[in-house]
Motif scaffolding. Sequence first.
Motif: not given
Length: 145
Positions: A61-84
């Motif tokens: 929810x953002x202001x008047x917007x309501x949005x739904x999404x499908x996503x994937x995220x890395x299970x573990x962080x990369x060597x720099x600590x980031x999750x794609x």
Amino acid sequence: MLKKIIPGCVAVALCALAAAGGQAAPLRHDHPLIGTWQITLADGSCSETYHIHDDGSSLVTSNEEVAESAFEVADQPDTLGFYKHVDTIVKDNGKPDCSGEVTEVGHVATSYILFHPSGDLFLMCFERDMNSCIGPFIRVRGSTT
């Protein structure tokens, strides 16, 4: 959802990696992204709330917007600590978000998430570095996703 960085302001752009057909892969039950997160513009004029579910879906929810999404995220962080994290908008009510824009269904965005050691804050970066980040996104305790 805010989709660009506005100088001097906190801008929001939580986006994730979508699987084919709008279906996302489930996350492990203890993935640090699961939960409810909030980010507020620097001037306090608008907030966005992200409900991140373990089935790879989210409700924003953002202001008047309501949005739904499908996503994937890395299970573990990369060597720099980031999750794609890559997100596809699958449903939107067509109303303006905190930036005054309407998010298009089908919009896909990639970001890189960097968690604070507490697990209660994260930054969302557009590259795998600290020069293109927005945040902090703050965990909302006591709410269910």
